[in-house]
Design a protein around this motif. Structure first.
Motif, PDB file in Angstrom:
ATOM      1  N   ARG A  96      46.659  43.829  42.537  1.00 38.59           N
ATOM      2  CA  ARG A  96      47.381  43.311  41.371  1.00 38.59           C
ATOM      3  C   ARG A  96      46.416  42.710  40.364  1.00 38.59           C
ATOM      4  O   ARG A  96      46.564  42.916  39.147  1.00 38.59           O
ATOM      5  N   MET A  97      45.418  41.977  40.843  1.00 41.94           N
ATOM      6  CA  MET A  97      44.430  41.384  39.942  1.00 41.94           C
ATOM      7  C   MET A  97      43.683  42.468  39.172  1.00 41.94           C
ATOM      8  O   MET A  97      43.477  42.361  37.951  1.00 41.94           O
ATOM      9  N   GLY A  98      43.276  43.533  39.869  1.00 45.75           N
ATOM     10  CA  GLY A  98      42.572  44.623  39.202  1.00 45.75           C
ATOM     11  C   GLY A  98      43.417  45.293  38.148  1.00 45.75           C
ATOM     12  O   GLY A  98      42.934  45.604  37.046  1.00 45.75           O
ATOM     13  N   VAL A  99      44.700  45.528  38.447  1.00 45.51           N
ATOM     14  CA  VAL A  99      45.600  46.183  37.493  1.00 45.51           C
ATOM     15  C   VAL A  99      45.834  45.295  36.271  1.00 45.51           C
ATOM     16  O   VAL A  99      45.747  45.763  35.123  1.00 45.51           O
ATOM     17  N   VAL A 100      46.120  44.020  36.500  1.00 46.54           N
ATOM     18  CA  VAL A 100      46.410  43.105  35.388  1.00 46.54           C
ATOM     19  C   VAL A 100      45.185  42.934  34.494  1.00 46.54           C
ATOM     20  O   VAL A 100      45.278  43.010  33.257  1.00 46.54           O
ATOM     21  N   ILE A 181      41.947  35.133  33.315  1.00 48.85           N
ATOM     22  CA  ILE A 181      41.396  34.855  31.984  1.00 48.85           C
ATOM     23  C   ILE A 181      39.884  35.058  31.985  1.00 48.85           C
ATOM     24  O   ILE A 181      39.320  35.693  31.085  1.00 48.85           O
ATOM     25  N   GLY A 182      39.221  34.532  32.998  1.00 40.66           N
ATOM     26  CA  GLY A 182      37.776  34.670  33.073  1.00 40.66           C
ATOM     27  C   GLY A 182      37.327  36.113  33.214  1.00 40.66           C
ATOM     28  O   GLY A 182      36.388  36.556  32.547  1.00 40.66           O
ATOM     29  N   LEU A 183      38.009  36.870  34.063  1.00 36.18           N
ATOM     30  CA  LEU A 183      37.618  38.260  34.288  1.00 36.18           C
ATOM     31  C   LEU A 183      37.858  39.123  33.051  1.00 36.18           C
ATOM     32  O   LEU A 183      37.066  40.030  32.751  1.00 36.18           O
ATOM     33  N   THR A 235      39.428  55.711  31.145  1.00 34.16           N
ATOM     34  CA  THR A 235      38.088  55.428  31.658  1.00 34.16           C
ATOM     35  C   THR A 235      37.803  53.939  31.642  1.00 34.16           C
ATOM     36  O   THR A 235      37.241  53.390  32.601  1.00 34.16           O
ATOM     37  N   ALA A 236      38.177  53.278  30.554  1.00 32.44           N
ATOM     38  CA  ALA A 236      37.970  51.832  30.456  1.00 32.44           C
ATOM     39  C   ALA A 236      38.774  51.095  31.526  1.00 32.44           C
ATOM     40  O   ALA A 236      38.269  50.169  32.169  1.00 32.44           O
ATOM     41  N   PHE A 237      40.021  51.499  31.724  1.00 30.92           N
ATOM     42  CA  PHE A 237      40.852  50.847  32.747  1.00 30.92           C
ATOM     43  C   PHE A 237      40.244  51.035  34.123  1.00 30.92           C
ATOM     44  O   PHE A 237      40.190  50.086  34.918  1.00 30.92           O
ATOM     45  N   LEU A 238      39.799  52.252  34.433  1.00 33.87           N
ATOM     46  CA  LEU A 238      39.211  52.508  35.754  1.00 33.87           C
ATOM     47  C   LEU A 238      37.972  51.658  35.970  1.00 33.87           C
ATOM     48  O   LEU A 238      37.795  51.057  37.039  1.00 33.87           O
ATOM     49  N   MET A 239      37.108  51.580  34.960  1.00 35.07           N
ATOM     50  CA  MET A 239      35.879  50.807  35.101  1.00 35.07           C
ATOM     51  C   MET A 239      36.183  49.328  35.330  1.00 35.07           C
ATOM     52  O   MET A 239      35.618  48.694  36.236  1.00 35.07           O
ATOM     53  N   VAL A 240      37.092  48.777  34.540  1.00 38.71           N
ATOM     54  CA  VAL A 240      37.427  47.358  34.675  1.00 38.71           C
ATOM     55  C   VAL A 240      38.129  47.104  36.009  1.00 38.71           C
ATOM     56  O   VAL A 240      37.871  46.094  36.672  1.00 38.71           O
ATOM     57  N   PHE A 241      38.998  48.023  36.419  1.00 40.05           N
ATOM     58  CA  PHE A 241      39.695  47.861  37.701  1.00 40.05           C
ATOM     59  C   PHE A 241      38.696  47.805  38.848  1.00 40.05           C
ATOM     60  O   PHE A 241      38.780  46.925  39.727  1.00 40.05           O
ATOM     61  N   VAL A 242      37.752  48.731  38.867  1.00 43.74           N
ATOM     62  CA  VAL A 242      36.760  48.775  39.946  1.00 43.74           C
ATOM     63  C   VAL A 242      35.915  47.510  39.955  1.00 43.74           C
ATOM     64  O   VAL A 242      35.657  46.923  41.014  1.00 43.74           O
ATOM     65  N   LEU A 243      35.479  47.077  38.781  1.00 45.55           N
ATOM     66  CA  LEU A 243      34.680  45.858  38.703  1.00 45.55           C
ATOM     67  C   LEU A 243      35.479  44.636  39.134  1.00 45.55           C
ATOM     68  O   LEU A 243      34.948  43.726  39.781  1.00 45.55           O
ATOM     69  N   SER A 244      36.772  44.613  38.804  1.00 41.18           N
ATOM     70  CA  SER A 244      37.608  43.446  39.110  1.00 41.18           C
ATOM     71  C   SER A 244      37.853  43.307  40.609  1.00 41.18           C
ATOM     72  O   SER A 244      37.749  42.210  41.164  1.00 41.18           O
ATOM     73  N   ILE A 245      38.210  44.406  41.274  1.00 36.76           N
ATOM     74  CA  ILE A 245      38.556  44.305  42.696  1.00 36.76           C
ATOM     75  C   ILE A 245      37.332  44.056  43.566  1.00 36.76           C
ATOM     76  O   ILE A 245      37.470  43.658  44.732  1.00 36.76           O
TER      77      ILE A 245
END
Length: 307
Positions: A96-100, A181-183, A235-245
């Motif tokens: 959920r954190m990665g998706v949000v 917010i930080g991420l 592509t942007a969503f995938l990159m941020v999701f991977v970095l977040s999780i």
């Protein structure tokens, strides 16, 4: 003298035909490519494949309470996280954190990336440099900054209380709100870069053609600009999701121990409890989660590319 004449002269001097020289050059180039490929494969094997294989093998060992690793082959390290509600909740919160964070990063970064991709200003390079400048610092620096800004007596709460909008300070740290917010702020430069590079299909001519046919600006955006920019958005969503999780620092610091995700749990199992097999199993689960998202991403992009 042309290049062809030079080659012919060299062939005559060496006693070989031009065709033989070309075959020899092609064979030499082929050997060079193979050597470079083998070096790249060796580097990939040493830096990625072997550590990954070691981690997977470690996940099937057993961990003793005193930290000793018992060499065996058991599925207990996978059964526990797959049957325990606590670890299901951690996995769900991580996803959920990665998706949000991914969605918020895309929504906030999209106008910036679109502007940077479209602008013809002579300061375009400088503006892009400013947008990605946060990448030059470690994630620790902005995380500590957000701890100060979002704290009980921080800038946000002090400003809201000074304006009389709130009486009691908002709880913006030591929870998922502060971590999100930080991420979002930390990973926005990645989203901007990914979308700028993915906006290659955008065509001003198509938008001008749609406008000449009577389409409004809103319709041009929804029917032309947005569909053409979808690959960059995904592509942007995938990159941020991977970095977040997979991030650890921000959930640990801004979460204050109250936010448990897979990365923090893996760290606790490794450094705190010395249960390396269980930490390896959680890492494999995180890797599977990442692989599932990549598979969905490829399916969507293939569908977009075929439409």
């Amino acid at each position: 003298m042309s290049a062809t004449q030079t080659q012919q002269l060299q062939a005559v001097r060496s006693g070989h035909t031009l065709g033989e020289l070309e075959k020899a050059k092609a064979a030499r180039d082929r050997r060079t490519y193979i050597a470079l490929l083998l070096l790249a494969l060796l580097g990939l094997l040493m830096s990625f494949v072997l550590p990954l294989a070691y981690m997977v093998r470690m996940s099937f060992n057993a961990g003793a309470p005193d930290g000793v690793i018992i060499e065996t082959f058991t599925l207990d390290t996978y059964i526990q996280p797959l049957t325990d509600h606590y670890y299901w909740r951690i996995t769900r919160d991580t996803f959920r954190m990665g998706v949000v964070v991914g969605i918020l990063c895309v929504l906030i970064s999209y106008p910036i990336a679109l502007f940077l991709a479209r602008t013809t200003s002579r300061f375009k390079g400088l503006l892009i440099a400013i947008a990605i400048a946060p990448l030059l610092t470690s994630a620790v620096v902005p995380t500590y900054g957000w701890m100060v800004i979002l704290g009980t007596n921080g800038l946000v709460n002090s400003s809201l209380q000074g304006l009389g909008l709130i009486d009691v300070a908002l709880k913006l740290t030591n929870n998922m709100t502060g971590v999100t917010i930080g991420l979002v702020e930390i990973f926005m430069p990645y989203a901007i870069l990914a979308m700028i590079s993915g906006f290659g299909r955008l065509s001003p001519q198509l938008e001008e053609a749609a406008g000449s046919l009577g389409a409004s600006k809103f319709k041009i955006f929804t029917k032309v600009t947005l569909p053409l920019s979808l690959p960059g958005i995904l592509t942007a969503f995938l990159m941020v999701f991977v970095l977040s999780i997979s991030t650890f620092i921000t959930p640990r610091l801004l979460g204050g121990g109250s936010v448990q995700v897979l990365a923090t749990e893996i760290y606790d199992q490794t450094a705190g409890l010395l249960n390396w097999p269980f930490a390896a199993a959680l890492s494999v689960i995180l890797l599977v989660l990442f692989g599932a998202i990549v598979a969905v991403y490829q399916r969507i992009t293939k569908k977009i590319g075929g439409s």
